[in-house]
Design a protein around this motif. Structure first.
Motif, PDB file in Angstrom:
ATOM      1  N   LEU A  97      15.701  -6.148  55.280  1.00 45.79           N
ATOM      2  CA  LEU A  97      14.404  -6.825  55.380  1.00 45.79           C
ATOM      3  C   LEU A  97      14.104  -7.201  56.829  1.00 45.79           C
ATOM      4  O   LEU A  97      12.970  -7.067  57.298  1.00 45.79           O
ATOM      5  CB  LEU A  97      14.389  -8.086  54.506  1.00 45.79           C
TER       6      LEU A  97
ATOM      7  N   GLY B 245      10.936  -6.008  58.966  1.00 46.48           N
ATOM      8  CA  GLY B 245      10.082  -7.025  59.571  1.00 46.48           C
ATOM      9  C   GLY B 245      10.012  -6.872  61.076  1.00 46.48           C
ATOM     10  O   GLY B 245       8.946  -6.965  61.679  1.00 46.48           O
TER      11      GLY B 245
ATOM     12  N   LEU C 199      11.082 -12.164  57.552  1.00 46.18           N
ATOM     13  CA  LEU C 199      11.369 -11.889  56.141  1.00 46.18           C
ATOM     14  C   LEU C 199      10.080 -11.661  55.361  1.00 46.18           C
ATOM     15  O   LEU C 199      10.008 -10.805  54.480  1.00 46.18           O
ATOM     16  CB  LEU C 199      12.160 -13.054  55.530  1.00 46.18           C
TER      17      LEU C 199
ATOM     18  N   GLU D 236       7.296 -10.380  56.533  1.00 48.12           N
ATOM     19  CA  GLU D 236       6.792  -9.040  56.848  1.00 48.12           C
ATOM     20  C   GLU D 236       7.654  -7.961  56.207  1.00 48.12           C
ATOM     21  O   GLU D 236       7.135  -6.982  55.655  1.00 48.12           O
ATOM     22  CB  GLU D 236       6.756  -8.844  58.372  1.00 48.12           C
ATOM     23  N   GLY D 237       8.955  -8.159  56.272  1.00 52.07           N
ATOM     24  CA  GLY D 237       9.859  -7.185  55.671  1.00 52.07           C
ATOM     25  C   GLY D 237       9.660  -7.101  54.168  1.00 52.07           C
ATOM     26  O   GLY D 237       9.625  -6.012  53.589  1.00 52.07           O
ATOM     27  N   MET D 238       9.493  -8.242  53.553  1.00 48.60           N
ATOM     28  CA  MET D 238       9.277  -8.298  52.099  1.00 48.60           C
ATOM     29  C   MET D 238       8.008  -7.549  51.703  1.00 48.60           C
ATOM     30  O   MET D 238       7.991  -6.788  50.732  1.00 48.60           O
ATOM     31  CB  MET D 238       9.189  -9.769  51.686  1.00 48.60           C
TER      32      MET D 238
ATOM     33  N   GLN E 163       6.549  -5.054  53.157  1.00 53.84           N
ATOM     34  CA  GLN E 163       6.725  -3.604  53.243  1.00 53.84           C
ATOM     35  C   GLN E 163       7.716  -3.094  52.213  1.00 53.84           C
ATOM     36  O   GLN E 163       7.461  -2.099  51.521  1.00 53.84           O
ATOM     37  CB  GLN E 163       7.189  -3.221  54.657  1.00 53.84           C
TER      38      GLN E 163
END
Lengths: 183, 183
Positions: free
Chosen positions: A148, A152, B149, B151-153, B155
């Motif tokens: 993640l 991000g 986190l 932003e990663g989540m 995507q």
DNA sequence: CGACAGGTAGAGCGATCGCTCTACTTTTCG
DNA sequence: CGAAAAGTAGAGCGATCGCTCTACCTGTCG
């Protein structure tokens, strides 16, 4: 010849990476690859095939980029993030080519499949590295956290600037590893 | 009328969110908004303006979506991630509309500006919430971690599935807060 | 030699693109 | 009332799109 197809794929990857997918048509791609339209279509029979070809090429490029680095300890686990930082600095800070493609063609099954395959193997990369450094321990959650942060970081670097996003991601990753006593 | 512009913007946002930016032209947008071409162009004088309008509308929609929730404790800090999970479940799991737009038009100054503005305020959201819950402490790094986190989540949910990505992100966020003794 | 695979150059197809414009109707309001 | 503003419907502009096709050149190999 396979050389030719490789060469074209290289240029397609570079071209899409630099200019995005929407802003250039087939003629522009042809010019970048410096081949005739006929040859381009012989190897990639549609624009969608060109995109898939570029993504497959990038997949190989990127996993090659991840090779090397420390073979044990925290450095081994963090290596993909470090290399991502290098990529964002040295190659391109334009987000993730795979997700950019997916953003433009959310209905394309072919593109969706390549993206999912690439991302699954990328996530696995962290799983493998953690398993090596902390054998016998359940590090599945940690691997997901690092992945993640990887995603991000890729996105945040675009609009916040590389340095801020890279430092934040590496700091967070180190903290997550330290909290689980992985060293 | 401003009602009309609002209504069109709503439909533009929905339309771009569901179909992506590349796959539909102005005529399709017009049909979705159910207005005449002239009216559409009166309020949004170019396709780029339509995109900017949709993004601005989404900006307002999303920050309204974040309102409410616990007013203190870990729950207050995690609220944006919880609401993001709700969004991905109830509204759309198609990545970030802002980053999708940026992916397609990396050279558009207008779009770039809207995206950067939105993301800056979103990052600030975590900063504010942490400042409230842990006043006097330096929680800048933590805020950046939570934002990454987030932003990663967004995507990862697209290609890994909502559940996996949401659980991983919330777990990672809780761990990060716990490691800093924020409760 | 002659066949053929694979390259170049580029004209041109029909479809679609973003966008403008005309012609007419409805709503608002001094 | 009557002018102005804002709406509808939709034809049509030039440009560009993805893609095909013709015509020709070149290197390899049986």
């Amino acid at each position: 010849m396979t050389d030719m197809k490789q060469r074209i794929a290289t240029e397609l990857e570079r071209s899409f990476s630099e200019q995005g997918f929407a802003e250039q048509g087939v003629e522009a791609l042809r010019a970048e690859a410096d081949v005739s339209l006929r040859t381009l279509y012989r190897h990639f029979p549609s624009r969608e095939a060109m995109i898939v070809g570029a993504l497959e090429h990038r997949d190989a490029t990127y996993f090659a980029w991840l090779e090397g680095g420390p073979e044990e300890g925290v450095g081994h686990v963090l290596h993909p993030l470090v290399r991502l930082r290098d990529w964002l600095c040295e190659v391109a800070n334009t987000g993730c080519l795979f997700l950019n493609a997916l953003a433009e063609y959310p209905d394309s099954a072919a593109i969706g499949a390549v993206v999912r395959d690439h991302k699954a193997r990328l996530a696995e990369e962290f799983t493998r590295r953690l398993a090596r450094v902390a054998p016998g321990r359940d590090t599945g959650d940690l691997a997901e956290t690092l992945f993640l942060l990887h995603e991000g970081m890729t996105q945040a670097a675009r609009f916040q600037g590389r340095e801020k996003a890279c430092e934040a991601a590496l700091r967070a990753a180190r903290a997550a590893l330290a909290a689980e006593d992985i060293r």
